[in-house]
Design an enzyme around this catalytic site. Structure first.
Site, PDB file in Angstrom:
ATOM      1  N   ARG A 266       2.195 -10.807  10.479  1.00 59.17           N
ATOM      2  CA  ARG A 266       3.530 -10.221  10.666  1.00 59.17           C
ATOM      3  C   ARG A 266       4.607 -11.216  10.250  1.00 59.17           C
ATOM      4  NH1 ARG A 266       1.918  -5.967   9.785  1.00 59.17           N
ATOM      5  NH2 ARG A 266      -0.003  -7.122   9.462  1.00 59.17           N
TER       6      ARG A 266
ATOM      7  N   LYS B 224       0.824  -1.217   0.000  1.00 58.26           N
ATOM      8  CA  LYS B 224       0.000   0.000   0.000  1.00 58.26           C
ATOM      9  C   LYS B 224       0.858   1.267   0.000  1.00 58.26           C
ATOM     10  CE  LYS B 224      -0.679   0.138   5.034  1.00 58.26           C
ATOM     11  NZ  LYS B 224       0.040   1.391   5.265  1.00 58.26           N
ATOM     12  N   THR B 225       1.993   1.253   0.721  1.00 57.43           N
ATOM     13  CA  THR B 225       2.843   2.445   0.736  1.00 57.43           C
ATOM     14  C   THR B 225       3.400   2.723  -0.653  1.00 57.43           C
ATOM     15  OG1 THR B 225       3.448   1.994   3.036  1.00 57.43           O
ATOM     16  CG2 THR B 225       4.814   3.559   1.839  1.00 57.43           C
TER      17      THR B 225
ATOM     18  N   GLN C  56      -7.697  -4.964   9.542  1.00 56.98           N
ATOM     19  CA  GLN C  56      -6.656  -4.569  10.486  1.00 56.98           C
ATOM     20  C   GLN C  56      -7.093  -3.389  11.351  1.00 56.98           C
ATOM     21  OE1 GLN C  56      -2.379  -5.020   9.216  1.00 56.98           O
ATOM     22  NE2 GLN C  56      -3.271  -4.965   7.173  1.00 56.98           N
TER      23      GLN C  56
ATOM     24  N   ASP D 187      -3.644   7.348   4.507  1.00 53.64           N
ATOM     25  CA  ASP D 187      -3.185   5.984   4.790  1.00 53.64           C
ATOM     26  C   ASP D 187      -3.884   5.469   6.052  1.00 53.64           C
ATOM     27  OD1 ASP D 187      -1.760   3.647   4.618  1.00 53.64           O
ATOM     28  OD2 ASP D 187       0.103   4.471   5.426  1.00 53.64           O
ATOM     29  N   GLU D 188      -4.062   4.155   6.145  1.00 54.91           N
ATOM     30  CA  GLU D 188      -4.671   3.512   7.322  1.00 54.91           C
ATOM     31  C   GLU D 188      -6.021   4.152   7.657  1.00 54.91           C
ATOM     32  OE1 GLU D 188      -3.373   0.890   8.249  1.00 54.91           O
ATOM     33  OE2 GLU D 188      -1.194   0.966   8.318  1.00 54.91           O
TER      34      GLU D 188
END
Length: 658
Positions: free
Chosen positions: A591, A27-28, A242, A211-212
Site C-alpha cells: 500500500r 489491472k483496472t 493478495q 476482476d479480483e
C-alpha cells in the site's frame, strides 16, 4: 501507453485468459482498455460484455473510467457490476425458475441472524447463533442446496446445521425472500440444471471479465464457468499473492482449478508496478517468496529506491501509538504531507483504540474505516424496511420493523397475536394486517394503528409508478412519520439535522434513477451496497485493518502490531493459515508508495499481567539491507532526532507567535 504485457492481455480476445496482476500493476486500466478493444474491434457489442468486480466502489470507478474511454453511445448496454448485482439481475429475470415471485426481498445480515435465532431453541447464545449462520453461509458459498448439504454432512454438528439450513430456506421461501448467498447459489443451481436458460444467458453475455478473481468462492467460480461455457471467452484478472479472504469463503485454488478446467488457458503476468518505490517492492517480493507459487511474480518499478523501511521497537501499544502519532504530526508540519496521504494499518480493529487516543492528543484529524456505516444507521434501515414492504407484502421481517418505525400503538403483545392469526390463515403478516376479520380480533388501538399503517403503504404503492426513485424515498420519510419521529427523538436541532441529512443522502443516492422503478428494485440496490461503499475519509489520516486496505494506496504507511500472535494472528496460526497471514502482510507493505514503517511492542498487558512479546517472523523474512531498525544506525537516528526537535521548536515558536 500500455506496457508489452498489458498490451498482450488487451489484444487476447479469443479463448480463456488469466492475467496475474501484481499489486499496483495497472489491472483496472487493462480491463478498461480491453472493454474498449472488444467494442472498438467489433468483436462484441457492449450489450454482450459483462465486467464483474467485488465491490460497488470498484464497479463505480470502472464505469467512470470506461465512460471517459468510450465516447458516444458505443458503450450502451455494457454491464459493469458486482457478482451479487449480476445474481440479482439474473433472479429478477428468472424469478420463476428460482421459485420466487416478483418483488422478492433481500435479507441482510441482521435479517438472516434474526431468522436463524428464531429457528434455534430459546436462549441460544449469540455466538452459537452466529456459528449456525456461518455454517449455512459456508454451505451456500460452496454452492450446496439444503439437500446436498445434508447428504455431505459427516458429523452430528454438520447434520444439525444442514437441517437448520433446510428450515431456514423454507422460512425465506415463505417470505418471498433471498439472502446475499442465494444471489449466487440460486443462479448457479438454475444454470447447471436448465440448458435453455443457460443458452439464453450465454447469448446475453458473450464475453466476461472478472476482476479480483482470486477472491471468488466456489459458487462464484461455478457461476463464471456456467456463463462462460466450454469456449471460455473470458478474462480473469487477479493476484494469488493478495488472496486474503479465505475466512469469508474465498478459494485461491480456483486459479489452479481454472487451468484444469480450461487446458487452453493463456496466462500473462503483470509485474511492472506503478505505485511503490523499488525498496518497498524488493521487501514485498522477498516476503511473499516464502509462500509456494505456481506462477511466481517479481514486482519492479522505475521509481527510485526511496528511504529505507523503518522498523520500530516500542515498549507497548501506547508507546507505539505515541511514536506513530508524533511521526505523522511531523510529516504533516515539517514536510507538508497532506493528512490524506498518511495511513495506519493494523491486523485487528481493537488495535485502533490507543492510536485514536494518541492522534486526538496531538489534534491530528483521522478517519476510522469500519465505524458505524451509513447503511447501518437506524433511520436508514427503517426507511429500507418500508421500501421492502411496499414491494413485497410477504416480507414479514421488513413488516415487523416498518410497523414499529415509528411507533403506532401496535405493541409486542398485539404483534404476537397478529402472528398467531396470520399463521392460522396461512397469510404473511402484512396481508393479515389488511384483513378486517383479523383486525377485529385485535385491541382497538392496535387495529387503528395497523389500519393507519395500511393506508400509508397503499398511498406509497399508488404513487410509486409516478414518482422518481428519489422522490418516492422523500415522500416515504414524510408520510410514514419517520421524519416527525426523528425530530421528537433528537435532543436538539443539530442532532435532528444530522439524522435528517442521512435520509436526504439516501434519497440522493437514487437521484437520476428511472421514474417508476419499483420500491423493491430500490431496496435491492441498496441491499447490495457494502459497508465501505460510502466510507470516504476526506483530508484525514486513515486508520483501517489490513483487510480493508486492499485496493488502496497511500504515500506514507505505518503497519503497527508486527508481533507474533498479532501478525501473524494467533488464531490463524492455530488454523494453519500462515500463508494467508503472509499475504496479508504483503498487501499492507504494497500500500506504501513512498515510505513504510513497521512497528512492534516488547510487552503487553494480558489478564492483568505483563506478557513478553516476540517480533513477527515476517520482519526476519524481509531483506536486512532494506530495513533501518532502531539503534542500528546511530548517525541516521541522531539526524532524525535533530530534524524532529527543530521542527518541534519551530512549531512552538509559531504557536507563541500566534
Amino acid at each position: 501507453m500500455l506496457n508489452p504485457q498489458q498490451r498482450a492481455a488487451v489484444l487476447h480476445d479469443e479463448g480463456p485468459l488469466l492475467v496475474l496482476a501484481g499489486a499496483g500493476s495497472g489491472k483496472t486500466r487493462v480491463i478498461v482498455e480491453k472493454i474498449a478493444h472488444l467494442i472498438g474491434s467489433g468483436r462484441y457489442p457492449a450489450r454482450r460484455i459483462a465486467a464483474i468486480t467485488f465491490t460497488n466502489k470498484s464497479a463505480k470507478e470502472m464505469r467512470e473510467r470506461v465512460a471517459r474511454r468510450i465516447r458516444g453511445d458505443a458503450g450502451e448496454g455494457l454491464t459493469i457490476c458486482t457478482f451479487h448485482a449480476l445474481g440479482l439481475k439474473f433472479l429478477q429475470i428468472e424469478h420463476e425458475a428460482a421459485g420466487l415471485k416478483r418483488g422478492f426481498s433481500i435479507f441482510d445480515a441482521d435479517d438472516t441472524a434474526a431468522q436463524v435465532k428464531d429457528l434455534l431453541p430459546p436462549g441460544t447464545k449469540p455466538d452459537a447463533v452466529e456459528d449456525a449462520r456461518n455454517l449455512i453461509s459456508r454451505a451456500k458459498n460452496a454452492g450446496l442446496s439444503p439437500e446436498q448439504a445434508l447428504a455431505l454432512a459427516r458429523s452430528p454438528r454438520e447434520m444439525e446445521a444442514a437441517r437448520l439450513y433446510a428450515r431456514y430456506q423454507a422460512r425465506l421461501a415463505a417470505f418471498n425472500a433471498v439472502d446475499f448467498d442465494d444471489l449466487i447459489r440460486l443462479p448457479v443451481q438454475i444454470l447447471e440444471q436448465s440448458p435453455e436458460i443457460t443458452a439464453a444467458w450465454r447469448e446475453r453475455i458473450g464475453y466476461l471479465l472478472v476482476d479480483e478473481c482470486q477472491d471468488t468462492n466456489d459458487a462464484q467460480y461455478r457461476l463464471l464457468k456456467a456463463i462462460a461455457g466450454p469456449r471460455g471467452n473470458f478474462t480473469c484478472v487477479g493476484d494469488d499473492d493478495q488472496s486474503i479472504y479465505a475466512w469469508r469463503g474465498a478459494n485461491p485454488d480456483n486459479l489452479l482449478q481454472m487451468e484444469k478446467d480450461y487446458p487452453q488457458l493463456k496466462v500473462i503476468k503483470l509485474e511492472q508496478n506503478y505505485r511503490c518505490s523499488n525498496r518497498v517492492l524488493r521487501a514485498a517480493n522477498a516476503l511473499i517468496a516464502h509462500n509456494p507459487h505456481v506462477h511466481l511474480k517479481k514486482l519492479w518499478s522505475d521509481r527510485p529506491d526511496g528511504e529505507r523501511i523503518r522498523v520500530w521497537e516500542c515498549r507497548d501499544a501506547e508507546h507505539e501509538a505515541e511514536r506513530v502519532a508524533a511521526e505523522i504530526s511531523f510529516l504533516h508540519e515539517a514536510r507538508q504531507v497532506p493528512w490524506s496521504g498518511l495511513c495506519i494499518l493494523f491486523r485487528s480493529n481493537h488495535q485502533s483504540r490507543p492510536l485514536e487516543k494518541a492522534l486526538q492528543l496531538l489534534r491530528v484529524p483521522y478517519h476510522l474505516t469500519g465505524g458505524t456505516a451509513f447503511l447501518e444507521r437506524q433511520e436508514v434501515k427503517d426507511t429500507l424496511a418500508w421500501l421492502r414492504v411496499i414491494a413485497n407484502p410477504d416480507d414479514d421481517a421488513a413488516f415487523l420493523r416498518a410497523v414499529q418505525s415509528p411507533k403506532r400503538e401496535v405493541g409486542a403483545t398485539s404483534l404476537a397475536r397478529l402472528a398467531e392469526l396470520a399463521a392460522s390463515k396461512h397469510l404473511p403478516l402484512s396481508r393479515a394486517a389488511q384483513s378486517m376479520g383479523v383486525l377485529q380480533q385485535l385491541p382497538p388501538r392496535a387495529a387503528n394503528g395497523l389500519s393507519a399503517f395500511n393506508d400509508i403503504i397503499a398511498d406509497l404503492r399508488d404513487h410509486a409508478p409516478r414518482l422518481s426513485a428519489a422522490d418516492l424515498v422523500r415522500r416515504l420519510v414524510e408520510k410514514s412519520g419517520l421524519l416527525a419521529e426523528l425530530r421528537a427523538q433528537s435532543r436538539d436541532e443539530a442532532a435532528f439535522q444530522r439524522r435528517q441529512a442521512n435520509l436526504d443522502e439516501l434519497a440522493d443516492w437514487f437521484e437520476g434513477g428511472p421514474r417508476g422503478a419499483s420500491a423493491g428494485d430500490l431496496a435491492a440496490q441498496l441491499a447490495l451496497l457494502s459497508r465501505n461503499d460510502k466510507d470516504e475519509g476526506g483530508n484525514q489520516v486513515r486508520l483501517m485493518s489490513l483487510h480493508a486496505a486492499k485496493g488502496l494506496e497511500f504515500d506514507y504507511v505505518f503497519i503497527v502490531g508486527c508481533e507474533e500472535g498479532t501478525l501473524p494472528h494467533e488464531a490463524a496460526l492455530e488454523e494453519g493459515s500462515l500463508e494467508e497471514e503472509r499475504r496479508l502482510m504483503y498487501v499492507g507493505i504494497t500500500r506504501a508508495k513512498t515510505q513504510l514503517w513497521l512497528s512492534y511492542s516488547r510487552q503487553a498487558r494480558r489478564f492483568r499481567e505483563q506478557v513478553r512479546l516476540q517480533p513477527s517472523r515476517f520482519l526476519d523474512e524481509l531483506p536486512a539491507e532494506e530495513l533501518q531498525r532502531d539503534g542500528a544506525d546511530p548517525v541516521a537516528d541522531a539526524a532524525r532526532k535533530r530534524e524532529r526537535a527543530s521542527a518541534g521548536f519551530a512549531a512552538i515558536q509559531a504557536l507563541l507567535g500566534d
